[in-house]
Write a protein that holds these residues in place. Structure first.
Motif, mmCIF file in Angstrom:
data_model
loop_
_atom_site.group_PDB
_atom_site.id
_atom_site.type_symbol
_atom_site.label_atom_id
_atom_site.label_comp_id
_atom_site.label_asym_id
_atom_site.label_seq_id
_atom_site.Cartn_x
_atom_site.Cartn_y
_atom_site.Cartn_z
ATOM 1 N N ASP A 1 0.861 -1.181 0.000
ATOM 2 C CA ASP A 1 0.000 0.000 0.000
ATOM 3 C C ASP A 1 0.896 1.229 0.000
ATOM 4 O O ASP A 1 1.687 1.431 0.916
ATOM 5 C CB ASP A 1 -0.905 -0.002 1.240
ATOM 6 N N GLY A 2 0.793 2.024 -1.057
ATOM 7 C CA GLY A 2 1.646 3.195 -1.174
ATOM 8 C C GLY A 2 3.117 2.851 -1.255
ATOM 9 O O GLY A 2 3.968 3.646 -0.845
ATOM 10 N N GLY A 3 3.438 1.670 -1.760
ATOM 11 C CA GLY A 3 4.824 1.249 -1.906
ATOM 12 C C GLY A 3 5.370 0.460 -0.733
ATOM 13 O O GLY A 3 6.476 -0.088 -0.817
ATOM 14 N N ASP A 4 4.630 0.375 0.378
ATOM 15 C CA ASP A 4 5.073 -0.382 1.554
ATOM 16 C C ASP A 4 4.390 -1.740 1.574
ATOM 17 O O ASP A 4 3.151 -1.820 1.525
ATOM 18 C CB ASP A 4 4.730 0.366 2.847
ATOM 19 N N VAL A 5 5.174 -2.810 1.668
ATOM 20 C CA VAL A 5 4.605 -4.148 1.736
ATOM 21 C C VAL A 5 3.926 -4.326 3.092
ATOM 22 O O VAL A 5 4.553 -4.145 4.139
ATOM 23 C CB VAL A 5 5.679 -5.224 1.535
#
Length: 401
Positions: free
Chosen positions: A224-228
C-alpha cells in the motif's frame, strides 16, 4: 475493561469529545483542569484513548479513528483500512456472504467485511480485545452485521459461514514472531481450518518462505503506497497461483512462472520493482514487460534501454555508473551542484545515511540526484540518476500478459 466501560458511559463519551485534539505536549495542563470535574482515572483513560486515536488515524482515517476505541496492541497490529477493504472486496466478489473472522483483534477486518455487506462472526479470546471490537462495531453502526464472541478460536464452530478469515497473532512478549508455527494460533492450525471451509483467507507475514505455502493455496503479497503490508493465503480460489497487488488501485500482477531474468549491461533506465513484486518473486514478469534484464543475478533491479509505463516498478534515468568510490562520487555531486541526495541500496553493506554524510556534508546546490548502492555483475557499484516519469495506466483488472 474498567477503562473501556467507563469511556462508554455518557460522561466518558463527552470527555473523549473534549480531549479529542489534545496536543500530547499539553496533556498535563489539560488533565489538571479536567480532574477538577471528573474522576482522575476517567481523565487518564480519556487522554490515553485520545493518543491511541491520533495514532490510529494513519491506518483508519481520522473520521473512523475519532469514533473507534483502541488498545495499544490493537493500533499496532490491526490491518490498514485500505488493505482490509481490498481483501473484503475480493471475498465479496467470490460470492461470500458470511465470514468467521478468527483472531479479530479490535475489529478492523470485521468492519471492512461488514461494510462490504458481509455478515461477520468476530472471535477473540482476550476479553478486553473482544469488548473493544464490540464497541467499534457499535460506534460505526455495524452491530447488526458483526457478532463479536469472546472465545478460543480453536473451539469455534465455523460451519455456518461461507468463508474463514484468520489473522494469527505474530507478536509475543519479545516482539515480532518470524516462525509461522510460533504464531498464535500456529499457521498449521490456520491452514487446517482453511481447508475445512468453502473459502478462506489467511493473513501472514510477507516474509513467509514460498516453500511454506500449501500447494492448494493461492499466495498474494499486498503493498500500500509502496510499503509491503502483508501476504494472504487464499483457499478455494486458484491453487498454486501467485500474485502481487499494489494499492491504491488495485493493480494486480499474476505470476506466469517465467524463468529468472537474464543479466545484461546497465542501460539508460533502472527500474526498482515494488516490494510486493519482489516478495512474490515476480521480478521476471516485470522484466519481460519492460524488455529488460537484471544488473546482477542476485539483485532485484531491472535495467532497460527504453522508458516504458508500468505500475509495478519505479523508473530512474541513469546518468553515471561508477565503481564504489566515495571520493569520486563526492566530486561528481559537487560538479553537478547536487544539494538534495536520495540514497538507495540493494546488495550493499553501506548505510545510506553514512554515505550521505560523507559525500554531502554541507548540502548546497539547486539540483537533486539519486544514488543506488548495489552490485553490477558481482562488483560493488554506484549508479547515479534521477526519477523518470513514465505515464502509468489507470487501475486495471489482474494483469498477466
Amino acid at each position: 475493561m474498567n477503562d473501556l466501560d467507563a469511556l462508554l458511559t455518557p460522561e466518558g463519551r463527552a470527555l473523549l469529545d473534549e480531549v479529542r485534539d489534545t496536543d500530547p505536549a499539553h496533556e498535563l495542563t489539560v488533565a489538571t483542569r479536567l480532574r477538577r470535574e471528573h474522576p482522575a482515572e476517567l481523565v487518564s483513560a480519556a487522554l490515553g484513548q485520545a493518543r491511541l486515536r491520533q495514532r490510529a488515524a494513519a491506518k483508519f482515517g481520522a473520521e473512523d479513528a475519532g469514533r473507534m476505541y483502541f488498545t495499544p496492541n490493537g493500533v499496532e497490529q490491526s490491518t490498514r483500512a485500505s488493505v482490509a477493504a481490498y481483501r473484503a472486496g475480493r471475498l465479496k466478489a467470490l460470492g461470500v456472504t458470511s465470514v468467521a473472522d478468527l483472531c479479530c483483534g479490535i475489529g478492523g477486518d470485521a468492519i471492512a467485511l461488514a461494510r462490504a455487506g458481509i455478515r461477520v462472526l468476530a472471535v477473540d479470546r482476550d476479553p478486553l480485545t473482544a469488548a473493544t471490537a464490540r464497541a467499534n462495531a457499535q460506534a460505526l453502526g455495524l452491530a447488526g452485521l458483526i457478532e463479536v464472541r469472546e472465545a478460543d478460536v480453536t473451539e469455534v464452530d465455523t460451519a455456518g459461514c461461507d468463508a474463514v478469515f484468520v489473522d494469527p497473532a505474530r507478536r509475543g512478549g519479545r516482539g515480532r514472531i518470524f516462525d509461522p508455527e510460533a504464531y498464535s494460533p500456529p499457521l498449521s492450525w490456520a491452514v487446517e481450518a482453511a481447508r475445512r471451509a468453502p473459502r478462506a483467507a489467511l493473513k501472514i507475514a510477507p516474509g513467509i518462505p514460498h516453500e511454506a505455502v500449501p500447494a492448494e493455496a493461492e499466495a498474494e503479497w499486498i503493498s500500500d503506497g509502496g510499503d509491503v503490508k502483508e501476504a494472504v493465503l487464499w483457499f478455494g480460489t486458484a491453487p498454486g497461483a501467485v500474485r502481487a497487488t499494489l494499492l491504491p488501485g488495485p493493480r494486480t500482477l499474476l505470476g506466469r512462472g517465467l524463468p529468472h531474468p537474464r543479466v545484461r549491461p546497465v542501460g539508460r533506465y533502472l527500474y526498482e520493482p515494488d516490494g510486493a513484486v519482489i516478495r512474490a518473486h515476480l521480478v521476471a514478469e516485470v522484466a519481460a514487460e519492460l524488455d529488460g534484464g537484471l544488473i546482477d543475478e542476485t539483485i532485484a533491479y531491472i535495467t532497460a534501454d527504453e522508458l516504458r509505463p508500468t505500475p509495478y516498478a519505479s523508473a530512474y534515468e541513469i546518468t553515471d555508473r561508477l565503481p564504489f568510490n566515495v571520493k569520486k562520487l563526492k566530486a561528481l555531486l559537487r560538479e553537478r551542484e547536487v544539494g538534495i541526495l536520495t540514497v538507495k541500496k540493494r546488495g550493499s553493506a553501506v548505510e545510506p545515511e553514512e554515505l550521505r554524510r560523507k559525500v554531502l556534508p554541507k548540502p548546497h546546490g539547486p539540483n537533486s540526484a539519486t544514488v543506488f548502492l548495489t552490485r553490477v555483475v558481482g562488483a560493488p557499484a554506484m549508479l547515479v540518476g534521477a526519477p523518470a516519469q513514465p505515464t502509468v495506466a489507470s487501475p486495471q483488472e489482474p494483469h498477466s500478459r
